[in-house]
Design a protein around this motif. Structure first.
Motif, short mmCIF file in Angstrom:
data_model
loop_
_atom_site.label_atom_id
_atom_site.label_comp_id
_atom_site.label_asym_id
_atom_site.label_seq_id
_atom_site.Cartn_x
_atom_site.Cartn_y
_atom_site.Cartn_z
N ARG A 1 -19.84 46.60 10.55
CA ARG A 1 -18.63 45.77 10.59
C ARG A 1 -18.62 44.71 9.49
O ARG A 1 -17.57 44.40 8.90
N ASP A 2 -19.79 44.14 9.18
CA ASP A 2 -19.86 42.96 8.32
C ASP A 2 -20.32 43.27 6.90
O ASP A 2 -20.86 42.40 6.22
N VAL A 3 -20.10 44.50 6.44
CA VAL A 3 -20.57 44.86 5.10
C VAL A 3 -20.06 43.89 4.04
O VAL A 3 -20.82 43.41 3.20
N ARG A 4 -18.75 43.60 4.07
CA ARG A 4 -18.20 42.70 3.04
C ARG A 4 -18.76 41.29 3.19
O ARG A 4 -19.15 40.66 2.19
N GLU A 5 -18.80 40.77 4.39
CA GLU A 5 -19.31 39.42 4.63
C GLU A 5 -20.75 39.31 4.16
O GLU A 5 -21.13 38.31 3.53
N ASP A 6 -21.56 40.31 4.46
CA ASP A 6 -22.96 40.28 4.03
C ASP A 6 -23.07 40.38 2.51
O ASP A 6 -23.92 39.73 1.90
N TRP A 7 -22.21 41.22 1.91
CA TRP A 7 -22.21 41.33 0.45
C TRP A 7 -21.95 39.97 -0.19
O TRP A 7 -22.58 39.60 -1.18
N GLU A 8 -21.01 39.23 0.38
CA GLU A 8 -20.69 37.91 -0.17
C GLU A 8 -21.83 36.92 -0.01
O GLU A 8 -21.92 35.92 -0.75
N LEU A 9 -22.75 37.19 0.93
CA LEU A 9 -23.96 36.38 1.08
C LEU A 9 -25.11 36.92 0.21
O LEU A 9 -26.22 36.40 0.27
N GLY A 10 -24.82 37.97 -0.55
CA GLY A 10 -25.83 38.54 -1.42
C GLY A 10 -26.75 39.54 -0.74
O GLY A 10 -27.81 39.87 -1.26
N ARG A 11 -26.32 40.06 0.42
CA ARG A 11 -27.17 40.96 1.19
C ARG A 11 -26.52 42.33 1.37
O ARG A 11 -25.31 42.42 1.56
N VAL A 12 -27.36 43.35 1.33
CA VAL A 12 -26.94 44.71 1.66
C VAL A 12 -27.95 45.24 2.68
O VAL A 12 -29.11 45.46 2.34
N TYR A 13 -27.50 45.40 3.91
CA TYR A 13 -28.41 45.87 4.96
C TYR A 13 -28.44 47.40 5.05
O TYR A 13 -29.40 47.95 5.57
N LEU A 14 -27.41 48.08 4.60
CA LEU A 14 -27.43 49.54 4.62
C LEU A 14 -28.63 50.01 3.80
O LEU A 14 -28.82 49.56 2.67
N PRO A 15 -29.45 50.91 4.36
CA PRO A 15 -30.68 51.30 3.66
C PRO A 15 -30.40 51.90 2.28
O PRO A 15 -29.50 52.70 2.10
N GLN A 16 -31.20 51.48 1.30
CA GLN A 16 -31.00 51.90 -0.07
C GLN A 16 -31.13 53.41 -0.24
O GLN A 16 -30.38 54.03 -1.00
N ASP A 17 -32.09 54.03 0.47
CA ASP A 17 -32.25 55.48 0.32
C ASP A 17 -31.07 56.23 0.90
O ASP A 17 -30.70 57.31 0.40
N TYR B 1 -18.83 46.16 21.84
CA TYR B 1 -19.31 46.70 20.57
C TYR B 1 -18.85 48.14 20.36
O TYR B 1 -18.54 48.55 19.24
N ARG B 2 -18.81 48.91 21.44
CA ARG B 2 -18.31 50.28 21.33
C ARG B 2 -16.85 50.27 20.88
O ARG B 2 -16.43 51.11 20.05
N ALA B 3 -16.07 49.34 21.40
CA ALA B 3 -14.66 49.24 21.00
C ALA B 3 -14.53 48.89 19.53
O ALA B 3 -13.63 49.38 18.84
N THR B 4 -15.43 48.04 19.04
CA THR B 4 -15.41 47.71 17.61
C THR B 4 -15.72 48.95 16.78
O THR B 4 -15.06 49.22 15.76
N LEU B 5 -16.70 49.72 17.21
CA LEU B 5 -17.05 50.94 16.49
C LEU B 5 -15.89 51.95 16.55
O LEU B 5 -15.58 52.62 15.55
N ASP B 6 -15.25 52.04 17.70
CA ASP B 6 -14.08 52.92 17.82
C ASP B 6 -13.00 52.51 16.82
O ASP B 6 -12.35 53.37 16.19
N ARG B 7 -12.79 51.21 16.67
CA ARG B 7 -11.76 50.72 15.75
C ARG B 7 -12.12 51.07 14.30
O ARG B 7 -11.26 51.46 13.51
#
Length: 272
Positions: free
Chosen positions: A159-175, A236-242
């Motif tokens: 959900r927070d990919v953009r927000e984390d990117w703006e903090l300089g973080r990428v949690y999605l595994p690099q591989d 959280y399931r509803a967020t994933l559904d969205r």
């Protein structure tokens, strides 16, 4: 400050700051609701320090001071309430220490080479919340509580990919980024193509698998605690559904659930 005043303050913090947490705990009896709010307030303080604007060395100093405060006479609403909750319900100190470790990790690490690395991080920042809370719920099933916490964190990461990117973080595994043909430039551009959709569908599937495992916890809980956990999972399931319904576009527009949707999910948890 009295214990009751301290609990009133952590409940205010939870209502003000928690996006989903506050809805889930509405169904708990007062003593459990207060104690879960104390755990949330502690986790919130860790996050606020780790995500704040201070230099990294100052963040680490504050987090270490917070760790040491767990073993000192409590000062301030959060620590007073948490100290009482720990004595009431036997919340394990190692779960709170793990939360601090996760905050420290956010000051030191902004990329994860593999899911194995990411899973270790998720266990600290979210699995540990599950372990702390399960003591309040009254279950000894820490493994499923941790799995459920990890699942919620995996959904947060999507959900927070953009927000984390703006903090300089990428949690999605690099591989996994590399395996699906997604680059950090794609994240910066908010590019939603077939490669991105395949990557996020894979992440969503894994989050659902962890949730399914974690929901085995319900069998060990009293009805109101089970309703609380069901509500968390439902939100959280509803967020994933969205996210899935939007074709895995997590960049354009809000993915937050409306208060009415959240209340409906609370009601469904009570009726389970």
């Amino acid at each position: 400050m009295t214990v009751e005043e301290a609990y009133a303050e952590v409940e205010r913090i939870t209502r003000r700051e928690a996006r989903n947490f506050a809805y889930g705990i509405r169904v708990l009896p007062r003593d459990k609701r207060q104690s879960i709010s104390a755990v949330y307030a502690f986790a919130r303080q860790v996050d606020d320090i780790a995500d704040g604007s201070l230099p990294a060395d100052e963040k680490r100093a504050q987090l270490e001071d917070l760790r040491e405060a767990l073993d000192r006479p409590p000062v301030g609403a959060m620590l007073v309430a948490l100290g009482d909750a720990r004595s009431r319900f036997g919340i394990p100190e190692h779960s709170l220490q793990a939360l601090v470790d996760g905050g420290l990790q956010d000051t030191e690490k902004s990329r994860y080479a593999s899911f194995e690395e990411l899973h270790d991080y998720c266990r600290k920042v979210a699995g540990a919340v599950g372990v702390a809370c399960v003591a309040v719920y009254g279950s000894a099933d820490v493994e499923r509580a941790e799995a459920l916490g990890v699942s919620l964190q995996l959904i947060n990461i999507v959900r927070d990919v953009r927000e984390d990117w703006e903090l300089g973080r990428v949690y999605l595994p690099q591989d996994e980024l590399a395996a699906f043909g997604v680059t950090e430039d794609d994240i910066a551009a908010g590019r939603v193509d077939e490669e991105w959709r395949a990557l996020i569908a894979f992440q969503a599937s894994r989050a659902r698998a962890y949730m399914l495992d974690g929901l085995g916890l319900l069998e060990t809980l009293d009805p109101r605690s089970a309703a609380c956990v069901s509500t968390f999972a439902g939100l959280y399931r509803a967020t994933l559904d969205r996210i899935e319904a939007r074709g895995y576009d997590v960049f354009d527009g809000s993915l937050r659930l409306s208060p009415l949707t959240k209340l409906r999910i609370v009601g469904a948890g009570l009726l389970r």
